[in-house]
Design a protein around this motif. Sequence first.
Motif, PDB file in Angstrom:
ATOM      1  N   LYS A 181       0.841  -1.210   0.000  1.00  0.00           N
ATOM      2  CA  LYS A 181       0.000   0.000   0.000  1.00  0.00           C
ATOM      3  C   LYS A 181       0.878   1.262   0.000  1.00  0.00           C
ATOM      4  O   LYS A 181       0.657   2.187  -0.781  1.00  0.00           O
ATOM      5  N   VAL A 182       1.879   1.270   0.861  1.00  0.00           N
ATOM      6  CA  VAL A 182       2.787   2.427   0.945  1.00  0.00           C
ATOM      7  C   VAL A 182       3.555   2.600  -0.360  1.00  0.00           C
ATOM      8  O   VAL A 182       3.674   3.713  -0.889  1.00  0.00           O
ATOM      9  N   LEU A 183       4.073   1.490  -0.905  1.00  0.00           N
ATOM     10  CA  LEU A 183       4.852   1.579  -2.146  1.00  0.00           C
ATOM     11  C   LEU A 183       4.004   2.079  -3.310  1.00  0.00           C
ATOM     12  O   LEU A 183       4.486   2.874  -4.131  1.00  0.00           O
ATOM     13  N   ARG A 184       2.750   1.618  -3.396  1.00  0.00           N
ATOM     14  CA  ARG A 184       1.876   2.102  -4.475  1.00  0.00           C
ATOM     15  C   ARG A 184       1.663   3.617  -4.360  1.00  0.00           C
ATOM     16  O   ARG A 184       1.652   4.334  -5.354  1.00  0.00           O
ATOM     17  N   GLN A 185       1.509   4.113  -3.136  1.00  0.00           N
ATOM     18  CA  GLN A 185       1.358   5.559  -2.947  1.00  0.00           C
ATOM     19  C   GLN A 185       2.654   6.282  -3.308  1.00  0.00           C
ATOM     20  O   GLN A 185       2.626   7.352  -3.922  1.00  0.00           O
TER      21      GLN A 185
ATOM     22  N   VAL B 266      19.562  11.991  -4.738  1.00  0.00           N
ATOM     23  CA  VAL B 266      18.996  10.810  -4.090  1.00  0.00           C
ATOM     24  C   VAL B 266      18.145  10.071  -5.122  1.00  0.00           C
ATOM     25  O   VAL B 266      17.273  10.655  -5.751  1.00  0.00           O
ATOM     26  N   ASN B 267      18.424   8.792  -5.285  1.00  0.00           N
ATOM     27  CA  ASN B 267      17.717   7.982  -6.268  1.00  0.00           C
ATOM     28  C   ASN B 267      16.626   7.179  -5.565  1.00  0.00           C
ATOM     29  O   ASN B 267      16.916   6.357  -4.705  1.00  0.00           O
ATOM     30  N   ILE B 268      15.393   7.425  -5.942  1.00  0.00           N
ATOM     31  CA  ILE B 268      14.296   6.646  -5.343  1.00  0.00           C
ATOM     32  C   ILE B 268      13.657   5.716  -6.368  1.00  0.00           C
ATOM     33  O   ILE B 268      12.550   5.237  -6.179  1.00  0.00           O
ATOM     34  N   ASP B 269      14.394   5.403  -7.441  1.00  0.00           N
ATOM     35  CA  ASP B 269      13.871   4.489  -8.456  1.00  0.00           C
ATOM     36  C   ASP B 269      13.717   3.062  -7.937  1.00  0.00           C
ATOM     37  O   ASP B 269      13.012   2.262  -8.531  1.00  0.00           O
ATOM     38  N   TYR B 270      14.381   2.753  -6.830  1.00  0.00           N
ATOM     39  CA  TYR B 270      14.274   1.406  -6.261  1.00  0.00           C
ATOM     40  C   TYR B 270      12.826   1.069  -5.879  1.00  0.00           C
ATOM     41  O   TYR B 270      12.456  -0.090  -5.787  1.00  0.00           O
ATOM     42  N   ILE B 271      12.008   2.087  -5.680  1.00  0.00           N
ATOM     43  CA  ILE B 271      10.597   1.858  -5.335  1.00  0.00           C
ATOM     44  C   ILE B 271       9.913   1.062  -6.445  1.00  0.00           C
ATOM     45  O   ILE B 271       9.126   0.155  -6.181  1.00  0.00           O
ATOM     46  N   ASP B 272      10.258   1.373  -7.705  1.00  0.00           N
ATOM     47  CA  ASP B 272       9.673   0.646  -8.830  1.00  0.00           C
ATOM     48  C   ASP B 272      10.059  -0.832  -8.803  1.00  0.00           C
ATOM     49  O   ASP B 272       9.300  -1.684  -9.239  1.00  0.00           O
ATOM     50  N   ASP B 273      11.256  -1.146  -8.300  1.00  0.00           N
ATOM     51  CA  ASP B 273      11.712  -2.538  -8.229  1.00  0.00           C
ATOM     52  C   ASP B 273      11.109  -3.277  -7.039  1.00  0.00           C
ATOM     53  O   ASP B 273      10.894  -4.483  -7.099  1.00  0.00           O
TER      54      ASP B 273
ATOM     55  N   LEU C 147       8.085  -2.793  -5.526  1.00  0.00           N
ATOM     56  CA  LEU C 147       6.650  -3.055  -5.608  1.00  0.00           C
ATOM     57  C   LEU C 147       6.332  -4.423  -6.213  1.00  0.00           C
ATOM     58  O   LEU C 147       5.555  -5.181  -5.631  1.00  0.00           O
ATOM     59  N   PRO C 148       6.929  -4.808  -7.359  1.00  0.00           N
ATOM     60  CA  PRO C 148       6.628  -6.153  -7.893  1.00  0.00           C
ATOM     61  C   PRO C 148       7.039  -7.281  -6.938  1.00  0.00           C
ATOM     62  O   PRO C 148       6.361  -8.308  -6.869  1.00  0.00           O
ATOM     63  N   LEU C 149       8.125  -7.094  -6.199  1.00  0.00           N
ATOM     64  CA  LEU C 149       8.552  -8.116  -5.239  1.00  0.00           C
ATOM     65  C   LEU C 149       7.526  -8.287  -4.120  1.00  0.00           C
ATOM     66  O   LEU C 149       7.174  -9.407  -3.741  1.00  0.00           O
ATOM     67  N   VAL C 150       7.042  -7.180  -3.601  1.00  0.00           N
ATOM     68  CA  VAL C 150       6.052  -7.227  -2.527  1.00  0.00           C
ATOM     69  C   VAL C 150       4.743  -7.815  -3.043  1.00  0.00           C
ATOM     70  O   VAL C 150       4.111  -8.631  -2.374  1.00  0.00           O
ATOM     71  N   GLU C 151       4.342  -7.441  -4.250  1.00  0.00           N
ATOM     72  CA  GLU C 151       3.115  -7.984  -4.830  1.00  0.00           C
ATOM     73  C   GLU C 151       3.249  -9.488  -5.085  1.00  0.00           C
ATOM     74  O   GLU C 151       2.303 -10.246  -4.881  1.00  0.00           O
TER      75      GLU C 151
END
Length: 198
Positions: A27-31, A55-62, A64-68
């Motif tokens: 839920k947090v990552l999707r937001q 600061v690179n926050i592109d890791y969020i995209d990686d 989310l699929p793992l958590v899903e």
Amino acid sequence: RRVREAVVSTQSTGTLRLLSIPQSIGKVLRQLVQMKTWMSGIMNSLSGSLGMNNVNIDYIDDLLPLVERLDKELKNPDLTTFVCVCIPEFLSLYETERLIQKLTALDIDTHNVVVNQVMYPDRDSSGCPSCALCAARTKMQRKYLDQIADLYEDFHVIRMPLMPVEVKGVPMLQRFGRYLQSPPDMDRLSIHDLVKDL
């Protein structure tokens, strides 16, 4: 190396917290994914003013699929099942029922209940338990064993006997663990027969 099986042993309240992690993080990552463009501008501005590199926050995209995927695997009965373990007493039965209801609400497979520490007392020549304490405990347990049978009639319920010795160490646990696959016939055997087998 890939893991074929993982066993997580926790009390029911710990299990409920553990199971909520993928959904909460997802839920947090999707937001965060939705806010990423806006956040990356702010983060870069802040990092520049604090003397840090971008600061690179592109890791969020990686992530989310793992958590899903984890959430999906928890809900796949071919990959994940929960075996609830209880003892035939009020609080344990209450916690087990709460856990099973929560697992069901989360679409997580559970169809096995192991009831540990079931009394099978020695009996005298008339068939009665040979000690008053054993008779009282057996009577108390019978009430909860009957409730377990009613509540979980569609489940695979295994009753594991209370042993007069502590079951510990790998060889003893492996021998005792055989009873999970093939429960002993306690109408025919006594606890003493099982202890000899350990």
